[in-house]
Design an enzyme around this catalytic site. Structure first.
Site, short mmCIF file in Angstrom:
data_model
loop_
_atom_site.label_atom_id
_atom_site.label_comp_id
_atom_site.label_asym_id
_atom_site.label_seq_id
_atom_site.Cartn_x
_atom_site.Cartn_y
_atom_site.Cartn_z
N GLY A 126 -26.74 27.17 -14.98
CA GLY A 126 -25.66 27.08 -13.99
C GLY A 126 -25.48 28.42 -13.28
O GLY A 126 -25.22 29.43 -13.93
N GLY A 127 -25.63 28.39 -11.96
CA GLY A 127 -25.48 29.63 -11.17
C GLY A 127 -24.16 29.67 -10.43
O GLY A 127 -24.09 30.02 -9.26
N VAL A 183 -32.55 21.51 -16.56
CA VAL A 183 -32.99 21.46 -17.95
C VAL A 183 -33.27 20.00 -18.28
O VAL A 183 -32.40 19.15 -18.11
CB VAL A 183 -31.88 22.01 -18.87
CG1 VAL A 183 -32.24 21.81 -20.33
CG2 VAL A 183 -31.64 23.47 -18.58
N ALA A 215 -23.09 26.66 -18.41
CA ALA A 215 -21.99 26.98 -17.47
C ALA A 215 -22.15 26.10 -16.26
O ALA A 215 -22.44 26.55 -15.16
CB ALA A 215 -22.04 28.46 -17.10
N ARG A 218 -16.43 22.83 -15.04
CA ARG A 218 -15.35 22.50 -15.98
C ARG A 218 -14.69 21.20 -15.52
O ARG A 218 -14.72 20.86 -14.34
CB ARG A 218 -14.31 23.64 -16.04
CG ARG A 218 -14.91 24.95 -16.52
CD ARG A 218 -13.86 26.06 -16.61
NE ARG A 218 -12.84 25.80 -17.61
CZ ARG A 218 -12.96 26.11 -18.90
NH1 ARG A 218 -14.07 26.68 -19.36
NH2 ARG A 218 -11.98 25.86 -19.74
N ASP A 258 -5.54 23.89 -13.35
CA ASP A 258 -6.86 23.23 -13.32
C ASP A 258 -6.75 21.71 -13.42
O ASP A 258 -7.53 20.99 -12.80
CB ASP A 258 -7.74 23.71 -14.49
CG ASP A 258 -8.24 25.14 -14.31
OD1 ASP A 258 -7.76 25.82 -13.38
OD2 ASP A 258 -9.11 25.57 -15.10
N ALA A 266 -6.72 30.87 -11.93
CA ALA A 266 -5.45 31.17 -12.59
C ALA A 266 -4.33 31.48 -11.60
O ALA A 266 -3.19 31.04 -11.77
CB ALA A 266 -5.64 32.35 -13.55
N HIS A 390 -9.22 57.01 5.10
CA HIS A 390 -10.63 57.41 5.07
C HIS A 390 -10.83 58.42 3.95
O HIS A 390 -9.98 59.28 3.79
CB HIS A 390 -10.99 58.03 6.42
CG HIS A 390 -12.41 58.50 6.47
ND1 HIS A 390 -13.47 57.63 6.60
CD2 HIS A 390 -12.95 59.74 6.38
CE1 HIS A 390 -14.60 58.32 6.61
NE2 HIS A 390 -14.30 59.61 6.46
#
Ligand code: NAD
Length: 421
Positions: A126-127, A183, A215, A218, A258, A266, A390
């Site tokens: 998972g990327g 996979v 990953a 979710r 979520d 969050a 700056h």
């Protein structure tokens, strides 16, 4: 992430005449330090709850009706509680790969954050946010990381020019980045895991890793909550449906975070929570932000807020874009990090800022200015006229705004006529 950044920075310090040598990593101390930070934060929340006289009960709750809960305390005893209003904030859980949950050596993000040992060879599946963030940590700690991503690019949905900045660096840090790859099979072996990967051409290859991290997204956590005993409804993807007041289809029950929809971040949850609390207290409130910032805490970080260029294109929204490459930033040069990019997506007529995207060190801190600009209805001229200190990276936002008219100081572009009305 912070320790990973320190390790990487100590490596590049050599080029600037300071050689720290190879870092010695004491995992036990690293974990103790991390646990200390977590304990301080969670303990702090407990303290804040006490100060606000919130009654805190630890256990598992399930709705028995739209006004009552069955509550199982940690010790096992059961209580029936009634309420006028309830707020569901049960979050999300890691999605498992088909058949992956029971395989040894496959971690989810929570397990990966308990760095028990540093695997020599780690496969990240998972990327997205988690794969890239945790992959970066393990690579800095010394793992040889291979990442597979199902789609044709990392961080699907994020503007490609921002992702390119990160991808270039990850190509040097990771052993391999395999895009368009999935996979097909996983099998635990004595000291690791055998994995069959299928590439974009349909060819399969078998590889052995010491550990893998899943990953792949979710999903909202709603099971076991007894929602069938209430009027709460879910959408097709399993998120609880809420309106702008965070009210579910059951008027006495609210949902935030979520479990109530994307983005699963969050800070979005916190603001939704405030909205729900205000509505319950009888005030007029709604969750309708113009911009929710998103930050991927990799090295470099990627951050964006408001309208992205890819979203503008796919929704057919008329826009202009101004990019400021960090190669022209003095501060980026002193950091040895001229690889960054700051861009503004603006309305071509009013030049109002619709979106901001940043790829570079500290992007997560810098993006707040973009959020403020979008929320306040600022235009590019307003930002250009606001004096930025700056030499700082914040100047890249000011110069990107000036760049819209071709008047950036540190970056030559042919002058363009302002279209401001
Ligand atoms: P994600 O949705 O960000 O990324 C999942 C990636 O896995 C996607 O690129 C997807 O194409 C890929 N994928 C899915 N199935 C696959 C497969 N079988 N093989 C290979 N690739 C596959 O999900 P995540 O990284 O698990 O994170 C979950 C959520 O948690 C995020 O969407 C984000 O909202 C939140 N999060 C946020 C932060 C942050 O704010 N910095 C950090 C961590 C997590």
């Amino acid at each position: 992430m912070h320790v990973a950044a320190q390790i990487m920075e100590s490596r590049t310090a050599k080029d600037r005449g300071v050689d720290f040598g190879n870092p010695k990593i004491h995992l036990h101390r690293l974990n103790e330090w991390k646990k200390g930070v977590v304990a301080k934060l969670t303990g702090g929340l407990g303290q804040l709850a006490k100060q606000r006289r919130i009654r805190y009960l630890q256990g598992t709750a399930a709705f028995s009706s739209h006004r009552t809960l069955e509550f199982k305390q940690a010790g096992g005893s059961i209580k029936n509680l009634s309420f006028e209003h309830a707020v569901i904030a049960t979050g999300s859980q890691a999605r498992t790969l088909p058949g992956g949950a029971t395989i040894d050596f496959v971690m989810d993000s929570s397990e990966a954050l308990e760095v028990k040992s540093v695997p020599q060879k780690l496969l990240v599946i998972g990327g997205g946010y988690i794969g890239l963030e945790i992959g970066t940590v393990y690579a800095a700690l010394g793992s040889s990381v291979t990442l597979v991503e199902m789609t044709q690019g990392l961080l699907p949905g994020v503007d490609r020019d921002l992702v390119r900045v990160l991808q270039k660096r990850l190509e040097g840090l990771f052993e391999a980045l395999l895009l368009g790859t999935t996979v097909k099979e996983m099998k635990a072996r004595k000291n690791g895991i055998t994995i069959v990967l299928e590439g974009p051409d349909g060819n399969r290859q078998t590889r052995i890793f010491e550990r893998a991290l899943a990953a792949v997204g979710r999903s909202p956590r709603t099971s076991g909550l007894g929602l069938e005993n209430t009027g709460v409804e879910m959408d097709k993807r399993g998120f609880i449906r809420v309106d702008a007041e965070q009210r579910t289809s059951d008027p006495s029950i609210f949902a935030v975070g979520d479990v109530a929809g994307e983005p699963m971040l969050a800070h979005k949850a916190t603001h939704e929570g405030r909205t729900a609390a205000e509505v319950i207290a009888g005030r007029k409130a709604a969750f309708e932000p113009a911009a929710i910032p998103a930050v991927v805490f990799t090295d470099p970080e990627i951050a964006w807020a408001g309208l992205t260029e890819s979203e503008a294109k796919s929704r057919g929204i008329d826009f202009a874009v101004s990019r400021f490459p960090w190669g022209a930033s003095g501060r980026a040069a002193t950091l040895g990090r001229s690889d960054g990019l700051t861009k503004l997506v603006v309305d071509p007529r009013s030049e109002r800022i619709l979106g901001v995207g940043i790829a570079g060190v500290g992007a997560g801190e810098l993006i707040a200015e973009g959020v403020l600009a979008i929320e306040m209805g600022t235009n590019a001229t307003d930002i250009g006229l606001s004096i930025h200190p700056h030499p700082t990276l914040s100047e890249t936002i000011m110069e990107a705004a000036e760049g819209l008219h071709g008047t950036a100081t540190s970056y030559f572009q042919p002058r363009r006529k302002p279209k401001l009305r």
